[in-house]
Motif scaffolding. Structure first.
Motif, PDB file in Angstrom:
ATOM      1  N   VAL A  86       7.356  -7.550  -3.700  1.00 38.56           N
ATOM      2  CA  VAL A  86       6.261  -6.643  -4.320  1.00 38.56           C
ATOM      3  C   VAL A  86       5.532  -6.221  -2.969  1.00 38.56           C
ATOM      4  O   VAL A  86       5.358  -4.912  -2.759  1.00 38.56           O
ATOM      5  CB  VAL A  86       5.281  -7.729  -4.944  1.00 38.56           C
ATOM      6  N   GLN A  87       5.674  -6.892  -1.881  1.00 32.19           N
ATOM      7  CA  GLN A  87       5.071  -6.340  -0.487  1.00 32.19           C
ATOM      8  C   GLN A  87       5.916  -5.160   0.051  1.00 32.19           C
ATOM      9  O   GLN A  87       5.365  -4.017   0.590  1.00 32.19           O
ATOM     10  CB  GLN A  87       4.914  -7.270   0.427  1.00 32.19           C
ATOM     11  N   ALA A  88       7.141  -5.268  -0.068  1.00 29.03           N
ATOM     12  CA  ALA A  88       8.035  -4.048   0.285  1.00 29.03           C
ATOM     13  C   ALA A  88       7.973  -3.219  -0.433  1.00 29.03           C
ATOM     14  O   ALA A  88       7.980  -1.742  -0.141  1.00 29.03           O
ATOM     15  CB  ALA A  88       9.579  -4.817   0.475  1.00 29.03           C
ATOM     16  N   TRP A  89       7.784  -3.169  -1.721  1.00 37.56           N
ATOM     17  CA  TRP A  89       7.768  -2.178  -2.681  1.00 37.56           C
ATOM     18  C   TRP A  89       6.455  -1.445  -2.303  1.00 37.56           C
ATOM     19  O   TRP A  89       6.296  -0.045  -2.242  1.00 37.56           O
ATOM     20  CB  TRP A  89       7.766  -2.450  -3.977  1.00 37.56           C
ATOM     21  N   LEU A 126       3.552   0.238   9.354  1.00 38.95           N
ATOM     22  CA  LEU A 126       3.562  -1.321   9.296  1.00 38.95           C
ATOM     23  C   LEU A 126       2.751  -2.026  10.637  1.00 38.95           C
ATOM     24  O   LEU A 126       2.172  -3.132  10.076  1.00 38.95           O
ATOM     25  CB  LEU A 126       4.967  -1.771   9.729  1.00 38.95           C
ATOM     26  N   ASP A 127       2.694  -1.240  11.615  1.00 39.37           N
ATOM     27  CA  ASP A 127       1.604  -2.050  12.629  1.00 39.37           C
ATOM     28  C   ASP A 127       0.218  -2.033  12.230  1.00 39.37           C
ATOM     29  O   ASP A 127      -0.321  -3.009  12.529  1.00 39.37           O
ATOM     30  CB  ASP A 127       1.759  -0.977  14.006  1.00 39.37           C
ATOM     31  N   GLU A 128      -0.017  -1.011  11.554  1.00 39.16           N
ATOM     32  CA  GLU A 128      -1.481  -1.008  10.967  1.00 39.16           C
ATOM     33  C   GLU A 128      -1.876  -1.832   9.866  1.00 39.16           C
ATOM     34  O   GLU A 128      -2.831  -2.553   9.681  1.00 39.16           O
ATOM     35  CB  GLU A 128      -1.945   0.405  10.430  1.00 39.16           C
ATOM     36  N   LEU A 129      -0.700  -2.398   9.445  1.00 42.35           N
ATOM     37  CA  LEU A 129      -0.660  -3.513   8.321  1.00 42.35           C
ATOM     38  C   LEU A 129      -0.941  -4.832   8.849  1.00 42.35           C
ATOM     39  O   LEU A 129      -1.635  -5.962   8.402  1.00 42.35           O
ATOM     40  CB  LEU A 129       0.393  -3.679   7.355  1.00 42.35           C
ATOM     41  N   GLY A 130      -0.554  -5.128  10.142  1.00 48.68           N
ATOM     42  CA  GLY A 130      -0.481  -6.314  10.999  1.00 48.68           C
ATOM     43  C   GLY A 130       0.263  -7.352  10.363  1.00 48.68           C
ATOM     44  O   GLY A 130      -0.372  -8.638  10.216  1.00 48.68           O
ATOM     45  N   LEU A 131       1.456  -7.277   9.766  1.00 50.84           N
ATOM     46  CA  LEU A 131       2.169  -8.274   9.092  1.00 50.84           C
ATOM     47  C   LEU A 131       2.887  -9.046  10.027  1.00 50.84           C
ATOM     48  O   LEU A 131       3.077  -8.803  11.315  1.00 50.84           O
ATOM     49  CB  LEU A 131       3.286  -7.358   8.469  1.00 50.84           C
ATOM     50  N   GLU A 132       2.886 -10.504   9.694  1.00 54.54           N
ATOM     51  CA  GLU A 132       3.413 -11.427  10.668  1.00 54.54           C
ATOM     52  C   GLU A 132       4.825 -10.999  10.851  1.00 54.54           C
ATOM     53  O   GLU A 132       5.575 -10.330   9.964  1.00 54.54           O
ATOM     54  CB  GLU A 132       3.516 -12.610   9.964  1.00 54.54           C
ATOM     55  N   VAL A 142       7.691 -11.732   8.033  1.00 58.15           N
ATOM     56  CA  VAL A 142       7.215 -10.994   6.817  1.00 58.15           C
ATOM     57  C   VAL A 142       7.618  -9.430   6.968  1.00 58.15           C
ATOM     58  O   VAL A 142       8.395  -8.701   6.231  1.00 58.15           O
ATOM     59  CB  VAL A 142       5.819 -10.879   6.353  1.00 58.15           C
ATOM     60  N   ARG A 143       7.216  -8.968   8.328  1.00 55.86           N
ATOM     61  CA  ARG A 143       7.525  -7.559   8.595  1.00 55.86           C
ATOM     62  C   ARG A 143       9.030  -7.265   8.502  1.00 55.86           C
ATOM     63  O   ARG A 143       9.458  -6.184   8.046  1.00 55.86           O
ATOM     64  CB  ARG A 143       7.042  -7.243  10.127  1.00 55.86           C
ATOM     65  N   LEU A 144       9.987  -8.517   9.122  1.00 56.13           N
ATOM     66  CA  LEU A 144      11.347  -7.976   8.776  1.00 56.13           C
ATOM     67  C   LEU A 144      11.868  -7.865   7.434  1.00 56.13           C
ATOM     68  O   LEU A 144      12.604  -6.994   7.016  1.00 56.13           O
ATOM     69  CB  LEU A 144      12.119  -9.118   9.420  1.00 56.13           C
ATOM     70  N   ASP A 145      11.458  -8.799   6.581  1.00 62.83           N
ATOM     71  CA  ASP A 145      11.700  -8.578   5.117  1.00 62.83           C
ATOM     72  C   ASP A 145      11.126  -7.394   4.599  1.00 62.83           C
ATOM     73  O   ASP A 145      11.998  -6.772   3.875  1.00 62.83           O
ATOM     74  CB  ASP A 145      11.222  -9.831   4.431  1.00 62.83           C
ATOM     75  N   VAL A 146       9.917  -6.821   4.879  1.00 61.98           N
ATOM     76  CA  VAL A 146       9.508  -5.643   4.264  1.00 61.98           C
ATOM     77  C   VAL A 146      10.506  -4.542   5.043  1.00 61.98           C
ATOM     78  O   VAL A 146      10.788  -3.536   4.248  1.00 61.98           O
ATOM     79  CB  VAL A 146       8.093  -5.393   4.873  1.00 61.98           C
ATOM     80  N   TRP A 147      10.771  -4.559   6.221  1.00 62.91           N
ATOM     81  CA  TRP A 147      11.762  -3.363   6.680  1.00 62.91           C
ATOM     82  C   TRP A 147      12.896  -3.455   6.187  1.00 62.91           C
ATOM     83  O   TRP A 147      13.589  -2.487   5.753  1.00 62.91           O
ATOM     84  CB  TRP A 147      11.771  -3.900   8.260  1.00 62.91           C
ATOM     85  N   ASP A 148      13.429  -4.322   5.837  1.00 67.64           N
ATOM     86  CA  ASP A 148      14.856  -4.630   5.192  1.00 67.64           C
ATOM     87  C   ASP A 148      14.486  -3.973   3.614  1.00 67.64           C
ATOM     88  O   ASP A 148      15.333  -3.389   3.206  1.00 67.64           O
ATOM     89  CB  ASP A 148      15.267  -6.148   5.061  1.00 67.64           C
ATOM     90  N   GLY A 149      13.484  -4.168   3.082  1.00 66.14           N
ATOM     91  CA  GLY A 149      13.469  -3.857   1.554  1.00 66.14           C
ATOM     92  C   GLY A 149      13.129  -2.139   1.791  1.00 66.14           C
ATOM     93  O   GLY A 149      13.732  -1.409   1.129  1.00 66.14           O
ATOM     94  N   ILE A 150      12.373  -1.830   2.683  1.00 62.47           N
ATOM     95  CA  ILE A 150      12.071  -0.081   2.789  1.00 62.47           C
ATOM     96  C   ILE A 150      13.488   0.459   3.017  1.00 62.47           C
ATOM     97  O   ILE A 150      13.794   1.509   2.530  1.00 62.47           O
ATOM     98  CB  ILE A 150      11.154   0.014   4.263  1.00 62.47           C
ATOM     99  N   GLN A 151      14.301  -0.115   3.979  1.00 64.84           N
ATOM    100  CA  GLN A 151      15.655   0.571   4.348  1.00 64.84           C
ATOM    101  C   GLN A 151      16.501   0.487   3.022  1.00 64.84           C
ATOM    102  O   GLN A 151      17.503   1.260   2.717  1.00 64.84           O
ATOM    103  CB  GLN A 151      16.254  -0.190   5.647  1.00 64.84           C
TER     104      GLN A 151
END
Length: 97
Positions: A30-33, A62-68, A71-80
């Motif tokens: 959900v967060q990646a979406w 992603l910097d503006e969201l301040g993700l841990e 979590v950021r790596l998982d989101v990055w993978d989802g975006i890619q």
């Protein structure tokens, strides 16, 4: 690749325009979406059309969201993953013309 990405890619390959419909995401996606939707203004566009996301803009978002970091790596993978599917669908459509 996400299950949604596979479905959309298969529909595009079959020449079907995806119709608006309800779909469900695994909670882990959900967060990646939401981030994927948030970076839709970050496409690099050249003479041949979009070539991919501007990763500098994606990182800034992603910097503006301040993700841990984890979590950021998982989101990055989802975006890619979403980016790869979209570029593949666009390439298929272009070659079908």
């Amino acid at each position: 690749m996400s299950a949604l990405g596979i479905v959309l890619q298969e529909e595009a390959a079959a020449g079907q325009a995806p119709e608006p419909r309800e779909f469900w995401l695994w909670p882990d996606n959900v967060q990646a979406w939401h981030c994927w939707i948030g970076v839709q203004t970050q496409w690099r566009v050249g003479m041949s059309g979009a070539t991919g996301l501007d990763y500098t803009g994606v990182r800034a978002y992603l910097d503006e969201l301040g993700l841990e970091p984890s979590v950021r790596l998982d989101v990055w993978d989802g975006i890619q993953a979403c980016e790869r599917v979209v570029l593949s669908v666009w390439a298929d459509r272009k070659s079908a013309r």
